[in-house]
Design an enzyme around this catalytic site. Structure first.
Site, PDB file in Angstrom:
ATOM      1  N   ASP A 226       0.868  -1.172   0.000  1.00 26.48           N
ATOM      2  CA  ASP A 226       0.000   0.000   0.000  1.00 26.48           C
ATOM      3  C   ASP A 226       0.915   1.235   0.000  1.00 26.48           C
ATOM      4  OD1 ASP A 226      -2.139   1.686  -0.034  1.00 26.48           O
ATOM      5  OD2 ASP A 226      -3.232   0.711   1.573  1.00 26.48           O
TER       6      ASP A 226
HETATM    7  C1  NOJ Z   1      -4.085   3.871   0.031  1.00 31.40           C
HETATM    8  C2  NOJ Z   1      -5.248   2.956   0.209  1.00 31.40           C
HETATM    9  O1  NOJ Z   1      -5.153   2.311   1.464  1.00 31.40           O
HETATM   10  C3  NOJ Z   1      -5.380   1.891  -0.870  1.00 31.40           C
HETATM   11  O2  NOJ Z   1      -6.612   1.239  -0.716  1.00 31.40           O
HETATM   12  C4  NOJ Z   1      -5.263   2.496  -2.234  1.00 31.40           C
HETATM   13  O3  NOJ Z   1      -5.423   1.500  -3.213  1.00 31.40           O
HETATM   14  C5  NOJ Z   1      -3.922   3.179  -2.342  1.00 31.40           C
HETATM   15  N1  NOJ Z   1      -3.835   4.235  -1.341  1.00 31.40           N
HETATM   16  C6  NOJ Z   1      -3.677   3.765  -3.724  1.00 31.40           C
HETATM   17  O4  NOJ Z   1      -4.458   4.864  -3.925  1.00 31.40           O
END
Ligand code: NOJ
Length: 722
Positions: free
Chosen positions: A265
């Site tokens: 993430d």
């Molecule tokens: C953070 C989020 O937790 C995740 O769900 C998302 O896909 C990513 N950012 C990318 O935007």
């Protein structure tokens, strides 16, 4: 391209190129950069200009023309000319927005969710995207957490079916096919259980709870061949998921045989330092590489540390190659080596985006996802008399919910418009300002004025809820009640003798106990998406018979959270004795306000006569479902099982299967469920998937509370055969 070519490309890469292939950045960071003037995070992460030319994948870009140009420019300067991968958060729609996933869970209709995901993929692929960061298979029990909106709810079986359906919808037979994109299941693992519902907080649970509830839905997505997995921000057993060998090596790769790409993430590799499991970036990189993290999203740990780590002998080149090969294989699987633009096409974009067919799918999904929680004869609206409409969601297109990608709230029909089309001059509106008054600022004059404005309406619809910016990532809350003014509005209309119909727009189960008595009907509309207003109007006016069932229990109050149906029994069960020394509260029942699987209809259904058959060694449950009302409609027949006594504590009931069925008035059908060995199995103390002979309760019903039970004995295999 054959695998040998991938191996050749890998062998030909410099270490720096490998590190960049394993890095994902947003276009702002590498495409719109000013090379001689690197600032901010780029400088902190020490990316060199040449490095940026070999980046492997891109976060969050979109638009066919833009992405074609980006790919073209990149391929012109890149040494090996390995196409870029474009990934984005297309969570419940690209431009045509479907209901939020929590609402999609309420459809109990995986086929419909597959259809919705297919429409979403068609739009996203025409806009040039290759991968979506969806489905989110995190099991959720705590509505204080803002991201419950992105999950399909509290049940492993429902969550798993929906996650698999979404994967099929996005990827089809082959993600390389036209109109398809690759799916990335997230957030592995157990992100849905942050302590106190507080975003990004610690997750801590036993291995058994992880296995029983939290892991199954990710696994279903992987069985459905999701091409990627994203790790979660949280810890599992005190180790952050982004460097957890238990999760990534042992469970994901060894046990489940996943051979696709694992991506972190956002900046989660760098955050290993904040978690204090890495003293510096070198150690963070080392740990993630050992765990088999292929792509690092939005931080520069790999880019800055792989070379040193290799020189110091802390990682091996084959560990790096393993990641690079998986990334190239994904690019190959999507056909990018042959066609780096894949489906990016401006003409197709114009044709499919926000097309009538997709809006129709969005309307179908929204209709099936809305849950009628209460109805004392107020719905459907009658054919005569004036109907009042008030509340912050009455005249706004902000019905899309968080993560609405390229959704267009400004073009989205409002509830007022949708109702006006059906009711014409019968509709009267008052106090419809979107959330300007929704906070706690007292507006007694406005409330009085609204009640006065609606004085000739026998029935008043209050379109209330929480603003969409209070849901989604980083949107945890400790107060789940409607804002004071919304509660006051309901109260004023009720006091004025109106029949109040509450239409609730929210990304989570809210605490509606305080206003429930004053409402004659409550329709949970969630954030229903681009066609949500029409869907709600269809239900309110009786053109569609509501069929949604709750994917998540509604708490009576915040103090009761987490409240969910599939809890473990205790040594002092609440049901056992009428004394105080049993599990419970002094001031509140244990049960939720509305349970998982619950929802009303404009007709009545009965479900009964549960029979168990063992003919031919096949264990089956049969139950009769009848529409005893006057309208045709759908209901959801639910099968639950409880292992009565086992080597470890088992849940009081677990959903194992369900069927959404349509019945004409007076029609009766016999629904059949096959009970497989898997449905009786669980991970025992040794973490073995087993079923233990003995007694099981087989339960069927139309929600998780009202069930009919048959106790059966399932003997060991040998006894059965004897
Ligand atoms: C953070 C989020 O937790 C995740 O769900 C998302 O896909 C990513 N950012 C990318 O935007």
């Amino acid at each position: 391209m054959d695998r040998n070519r991938i191996l050749e490309l890998t062998a030909d890469m410099t270490l720096e190129e490998k590190a960049m292939q394993m890095t994902q950045l947003s276009p702002d960071m590498f495409y719109h950069r000013c090379p001689s003037n690197l600032t901010g995070p780029l400088r902190e992460w020490r990316f060199e200009d040449e490095q940026l030319q070999e980046i492997g994948s891109v976060l969050g870009p979109s638009g066919a023309a833009y992405l074609r140009k980006l790919q073209e420019d990149y391929l012109e300067t890149s040494r090996q000319k390995i196409p870029l991968l474009f990934m984005s958060d297309v969570i419940h729609g690209y431009v045509t927005i479907m209901p939020i996933p929590l609402a999609q869970g309420c459809t109990f209709n995986p086929k419909l969710c597959e259809e919705a995901a297919e429409a979403v993929a068609r739009e996203a692929s025409a806009a040039g995207l290759h991968v979506t960061f969806s489905p989110m298979a995190d099991l959720v029990r705590d509505p204080r957490w803002g991201r419950v909106m992105e999950s399909c709810g509290e049940d492993p079986c429902l969550n798993g079916r929906m996650a698999a359906a979404m994967v099929r919808g996005y990827q089809g037979e082959d993600p390389a096919d036209k109109g398809r994109i690759a799916a990335c299941v997230k957030h592995f693992a157990a992100y849905g259980q942050p302590e106190g519902g507080r975003e990004y907080n610690t997750v801590d649970m036993s291995r058994g709870v992880l296995r029983d509830f939290y892991l199954p839905a990710y696994r279903e997505a992987i069985k459905a061949k999701a091409a990627l997995v994203m790790t979660s921000f949280n810890t599992v057993e005190r180790v952050p998921a982004s460097c957890s060998k238990l999760l990534l090596r042992r469970i994901l790769r060894q046990e489940w045989g996943f051979d696709g790409v694992v991506i972190s993430d956002y900046a989660a590799v760098e955050e290993l330092m904040n978690h204090s499991v890495a003293a510096d970036a070198l150690e963070a990189g080392e740990k993630s590489i050992h765990a088999g993290m292929d792509i690092e999203m939005m931080s520069g740990v790999y880019a800055g540390s792989l070379k040193t780590l290799l020189e110091q002998g802390r990682i091996t080149e084959s560990e790096i190659d393993e990641c690079v090969i998986r990334i190239l294989e994904l690019k190959n699987k999507l056909g990018l080596f042959e066609n780096p633009w894949k489906d990016a096409d401006e003409q197709e974009e114009k044709k499919v985006i926000y097309c009538r067919e997709h809006l129709e799918t969005a309307r179908k999904a929204a209709r099936e996802s809305m849950v009628l929680l209460k109805n004392q004869g107020a719905l459907p609206l009658s054919d005569s008399g004036q109907v009042g409409l008030a509340g912050p969601f009455a005249c706004t297109g902000n019905l899309l919910g968080g993560w609405h990608c390229e959704g267009r709230p400004e073009n989205t029909r409002t509830l007022g418009e949708a109702l006006e089309e059906k009711l014409g001059g019968r509709l009267v509106t008052a106090m419809t300002q979107p959330f300007s008054w929704g906070g706690d600022r007292d507006v007694p004059d406005m409330v009085e004025e609204a009640a006065l404005g609606l004085k000739d309406c026998e029935v008043c619809i209050v379109a209330a809820g929480e603003p969409e910016w209070e849901t989604g990532e980083a949107s945890s809350k400790t107060n789940l009640r409607l804002s004071k003014n919304q509660e006051k509005l309901i109260h004023a209309l009720h006091e004025a003798g109106k029949r109040v119909v509450l239409v609730l727009f929210s990304g989570r189960p809210l605490e509606i106990g305080p206003v429930l008595e004053e409402c004659d009907a409550v329709l949970q509309a969630w954030f229903p998406g681009s066609a949500g207003a029409d869907a709600a109007a269809d239900i309110l006016c009786g053109d569609y018979n509501p069929s949604g069932r709750l994917s998540m229990s509604f708490p009576r109050n915040v103090g009761q959270i987490p409240v969910y149906y599939n809890y473990y029994n205790t040594g002092r069960p609440a049901e056992a004795k009428a004394d105080s020394y049993v599990t419970g509260y002094r001031d509140c029942p244990n049960s939720p306000l509305f349970p998982f699987g619950y929802g009303l209809s404009y007709t009545d259904f009965t479900c009964g006569g549960l029979e168990i058959s063992r003919e031919g060694g096949k264990l089956q449950a049969f139950v009769r479902v009848r529409n005893t009302g006057k309208r045709s409609g759908k209901t959801v027949v639910q099968l639950y099982i409880r292992d009565v006594s086992a080597s470890v504590v088992r849940p009081m009931k677990e959903l194992k299967d369900f069927r959404k069925v349509f019945l004409e008035p007076g029609e009766e059908i016999r629904v059949e469920f096959t009970i497989t060995e898997d449905m009786l199995s669980f991970y025992n103390e040794e973490e073995k998937w087993v079923w233990e002979p003995g007694e099981f309760d087989i339960m069927t019903g139309l929600d998780s509370e009202q069930v009919e039970t048959r106790r059966i004995v399932v003997p060991a295999q040998a006894d059965r055969e004897a």
